[in-house]
Design an enzyme around this catalytic site. Sequence first.
Site, mmCIF file in Angstrom:
data_model
loop_
_atom_site.group_PDB
_atom_site.id
_atom_site.type_symbol
_atom_site.label_atom_id
_atom_site.label_comp_id
_atom_site.label_asym_id
_atom_site.label_seq_id
_atom_site.Cartn_x
_atom_site.Cartn_y
_atom_site.Cartn_z
ATOM 1 N NE ARG A 91 -3.611 0.196 2.471
ATOM 2 C CZ ARG A 91 -4.282 0.444 3.609
ATOM 3 N NH1 ARG A 91 -4.379 -0.495 4.542
ATOM 4 N NH2 ARG A 91 -4.837 1.615 3.817
ATOM 5 C CD GLN A 140 -13.659 7.604 8.125
ATOM 6 O OE1 GLN A 140 -14.027 6.528 8.612
ATOM 7 N NE2 GLN A 140 -14.331 8.209 7.152
ATOM 8 C CG HIS A 149 -8.775 5.546 11.094
ATOM 9 N ND1 HIS A 149 -9.758 5.327 10.173
ATOM 10 C CD2 HIS A 149 -9.406 5.633 12.285
ATOM 11 C CE1 HIS A 149 -10.935 5.256 10.784
ATOM 12 N NE2 HIS A 149 -10.747 5.443 12.067
ATOM 13 C CB CYS A 200 12.130 -2.417 23.029
ATOM 14 S SG CYS A 200 10.811 -2.487 21.793
ATOM 15 C CG ASN A 207 -20.284 8.418 -1.252
ATOM 16 O OD1 ASN A 207 -20.216 7.808 -2.318
ATOM 17 N ND2 ASN A 207 -19.860 7.896 -0.103
ATOM 18 N N PRO A 208 -20.637 9.583 -4.631
ATOM 19 C CG PRO A 208 -19.161 8.422 -6.017
ATOM 20 C CD PRO A 208 -19.229 9.240 -4.786
HETATM 21 C C1 BV8 Z 1 -12.558 0.988 17.971
HETATM 22 C C2 BV8 Z 1 -6.616 2.298 9.150
HETATM 23 C C3 BV8 Z 1 -12.727 0.825 20.309
HETATM 24 C C4 BV8 Z 1 -5.966 0.992 8.839
HETATM 25 C C5 BV8 Z 1 -9.006 1.796 9.413
HETATM 26 C C6 BV8 Z 1 -16.289 -5.435 17.209
HETATM 27 C C7 BV8 Z 1 -15.053 -5.475 17.841
HETATM 28 C C8 BV8 Z 1 -14.191 -4.384 17.858
HETATM 29 C C9 BV8 Z 1 -14.575 -3.218 17.251
HETATM 30 C C10 BV8 Z 1 -15.791 -3.213 16.614
HETATM 31 C C11 BV8 Z 1 -16.662 -4.278 16.582
HETATM 32 N N1 BV8 Z 1 -17.769 -3.936 15.867
HETATM 33 C C12 BV8 Z 1 -17.634 -2.674 15.455
HETATM 34 C C13 BV8 Z 1 -16.456 -2.242 15.923
HETATM 35 C C14 BV8 Z 1 -15.888 -0.986 15.748
HETATM 36 C C15 BV8 Z 1 -14.965 -1.053 14.525
HETATM 37 C C16 BV8 Z 1 -15.853 -0.850 13.311
HETATM 38 O O1 BV8 Z 1 -16.368 0.223 13.135
HETATM 39 N N2 BV8 Z 1 -16.015 -1.896 12.488
HETATM 40 C C17 BV8 Z 1 -16.854 -1.749 11.322
HETATM 41 C C18 BV8 Z 1 -16.284 -2.598 10.188
HETATM 42 C C19 BV8 Z 1 -18.277 -2.144 11.710
HETATM 43 N N3 BV8 Z 1 -14.080 0.045 14.723
HETATM 44 C C20 BV8 Z 1 -12.886 -0.166 15.285
HETATM 45 O O2 BV8 Z 1 -12.408 -1.243 15.535
HETATM 46 C C21 BV8 Z 1 -12.152 1.120 15.624
HETATM 47 N N4 BV8 Z 1 -11.693 1.051 16.965
HETATM 48 O O3 BV8 Z 1 -13.753 0.951 17.844
HETATM 49 O O4 BV8 Z 1 -11.908 0.956 19.190
HETATM 50 C C22 BV8 Z 1 -12.911 -0.646 20.521
HETATM 51 C C23 BV8 Z 1 -11.807 -1.424 20.746
HETATM 52 C C24 BV8 Z 1 -11.989 -2.764 21.006
HETATM 53 C C25 BV8 Z 1 -13.282 -3.308 21.016
HETATM 54 C C26 BV8 Z 1 -14.388 -2.507 20.739
HETATM 55 C C27 BV8 Z 1 -14.209 -1.169 20.481
HETATM 56 C C28 BV8 Z 1 -10.969 1.301 14.697
HETATM 57 C C29 BV8 Z 1 -11.463 1.574 13.296
HETATM 58 C C30 BV8 Z 1 -10.289 2.009 12.412
HETATM 59 C C31 BV8 Z 1 -9.858 0.886 11.522
HETATM 60 N N5 BV8 Z 1 -8.803 1.371 10.617
HETATM 61 N N6 BV8 Z 1 -7.998 2.286 8.655
HETATM 62 C C32 BV8 Z 1 -5.683 0.835 7.378
HETATM 63 O O5 BV8 Z 1 -5.972 1.736 6.587
HETATM 64 O O6 BV8 Z 1 -5.160 -0.234 7.026
HETATM 65 S S1 BV8 Z 1 -10.577 1.777 8.822
HETATM 66 C C33 BV8 Z 1 -10.646 2.057 7.143
HETATM 67 O O7 BV8 Z 1 -11.978 1.786 6.715
HETATM 68 C C34 BV8 Z 1 -10.474 3.478 6.744
HETATM 69 O O8 BV8 Z 1 -9.492 4.144 7.468
HETATM 70 C C35 BV8 Z 1 -11.827 4.094 6.962
HETATM 71 O O9 BV8 Z 1 -11.914 4.692 8.206
HETATM 72 C C36 BV8 Z 1 -12.723 2.925 7.048
HETATM 73 C C37 BV8 Z 1 -13.925 3.119 6.174
HETATM 74 O O10 BV8 Z 1 -13.481 3.277 4.917
HETATM 75 P P1 BV8 Z 1 -13.889 4.552 4.037
HETATM 76 O O11 BV8 Z 1 -12.840 5.561 4.212
HETATM 77 O O12 BV8 Z 1 -15.277 5.006 4.294
HETATM 78 O O13 BV8 Z 1 -13.757 3.865 2.671
HETATM 79 P P2 BV8 Z 1 -14.746 2.819 2.029
HETATM 80 O O14 BV8 Z 1 -13.973 2.063 1.009
HETATM 81 O O15 BV8 Z 1 -15.507 2.076 3.079
HETATM 82 O O16 BV8 Z 1 -15.796 3.769 1.306
HETATM 83 C C38 BV8 Z 1 -15.342 4.646 0.304
HETATM 84 C C39 BV8 Z 1 -16.499 5.528 -0.030
HETATM 85 O O17 BV8 Z 1 -16.065 6.449 -1.019
HETATM 86 C C40 BV8 Z 1 -17.686 4.781 -0.634
HETATM 87 O O18 BV8 Z 1 -18.873 5.211 0.020
HETATM 88 C C41 BV8 Z 1 -17.695 5.234 -2.103
HETATM 89 O O19 BV8 Z 1 -19.016 5.348 -2.601
HETATM 90 C C42 BV8 Z 1 -17.056 6.577 -2.000
HETATM 91 N N7 BV8 Z 1 -16.374 7.034 -3.217
HETATM 92 C C43 BV8 Z 1 -15.795 6.290 -4.195
HETATM 93 N N8 BV8 Z 1 -15.256 7.123 -5.121
HETATM 94 C C44 BV8 Z 1 -15.498 8.390 -4.701
HETATM 95 C C45 BV8 Z 1 -16.207 8.337 -3.495
HETATM 96 N N9 BV8 Z 1 -16.603 9.433 -2.831
HETATM 97 C C46 BV8 Z 1 -16.295 10.634 -3.381
HETATM 98 N N10 BV8 Z 1 -15.615 10.768 -4.531
HETATM 99 C C47 BV8 Z 1 -15.210 9.675 -5.223
HETATM 100 N N11 BV8 Z 1 -14.533 9.827 -6.376
#
Ligand code: BV8
Length: 249
Positions: free
Chosen positions: A73, A104, A122, A153, A216-217
């Site tokens: 990446r 994010q 993030h 370490c 968002n599209p």
């Molecule tokens: C947390 C960094 C407290 C890494 C990322 C069960 C157990 C534990 C946690 C959870 C659980 N259930 C839910 C959770 C919470 C979990 C969560 O939310 N899960 C989701 C899947 C349900 N969250 C976490 O774990 C967070 N921490 O809660 O800590 C905790 C701790 C322990 C236990 C409980 C709670 C941490 C979340 C962060 C994860 N890291 N990234 C890396 O990059 O490798 S997340 C990653 O996906 C991104 O950073 C981003 O934040 C996230 C979502 O992605 P998007 O950015 O929205 O991208 P995506 O592809 O999804 O969508 C793109 C969009 O763009 C689309 O809508 C598309 O239509 C649009 N698009 C496309 N082209 C265009 C466009 N828009 C405009 N213009 C265009 N041209």
Amino acid sequence: MPAVSFPPSLLERLRHADRVVVLTGAGISAESGIPTFRDAQTGLWARYALEELATPQAFQRQPQLVWEWYAWRRALCADKQPNPGHLALARLAQHIPQLQLITQNVDGLHQKAGSPQVMELHGNLNRFKCFEQQHPVTSWAETGPMPPRCPRCGGQVRPDVVWFGETLPQAALAQATAAAQRCDLFLSVGTSALVYPAAWLPQLAHQAGAWVVEINPNPTPLTAWADVTLAGPAGQVLPALLAHTWPAA
Ligand code: BV8
């Protein structure tokens, strides 16, 4: 993609807004050639679920695989440039001095575009720390074992990004939450609004009485209740939004 029309009420509100918050997701980097998170699994990595790569357990289970995924990446992002969407947000900061840009994304493109202040919820692909003690790590011998070892370490080096199941940087999250709760206008740009706690931010803004605008599209869970939905790519919608709001600029 049909041209997006801007409600005059939105232009008026943006023109006179004091406090604007923008939350961006992977979609704003799509037009720079960086796959979004949910379609990032192209090619070599298609056979892995994100949860097998972007969690601390995945790293402990298969450190070399996870390290190589992030190296892939990083290489993918290294030659990518900010697109007109990133550049429009950098210009927006000149119109809105109190603009809070929260991302994010981990690709660093907002900083490359010249945005003066970027809140990375993030982390960042190009920052590293050791898994065991969180020591910042800036260099390592490319010939050694991968992941490299922390010089302080001996722990395994990992990217300084927030994995699923890990808590976000508390200061950044507190600042982002406070900004969402007191802003006049909240722009959600290029995010599927599926990942928490970031996805709470537009909801907090809405509950505090701010207008929420989605760019968002495609539809997301926000689309049903956002005040305005601009259904188009950020690289086209954001420059047009600024041009309509401040035509003389
Ligand atoms: C947390 C960094 C407290 C890494 C990322 C069960 C157990 C534990 C946690 C959870 C659980 N259930 C839910 C959770 C919470 C979990 C969560 O939310 N899960 C989701 C899947 C349900 N969250 C976490 O774990 C967070 N921490 O809660 O800590 C905790 C701790 C322990 C236990 C409980 C709670 C941490 C979340 C962060 C994860 N890291 N990234 C890396 O990059 O490798 S997340 C990653 O996906 C991104 O950073 C981003 O934040 C996230 C979502 O992605 P998007 O950015 O929205 O991208 P995506 O592809 O999804 O969508 C793109 C969009 O763009 C689309 O809508 C598309 O239509 C649009 N698009 C496309 N082209 C265009 C466009 N828009 C405009 N213009 C265009 N041209």
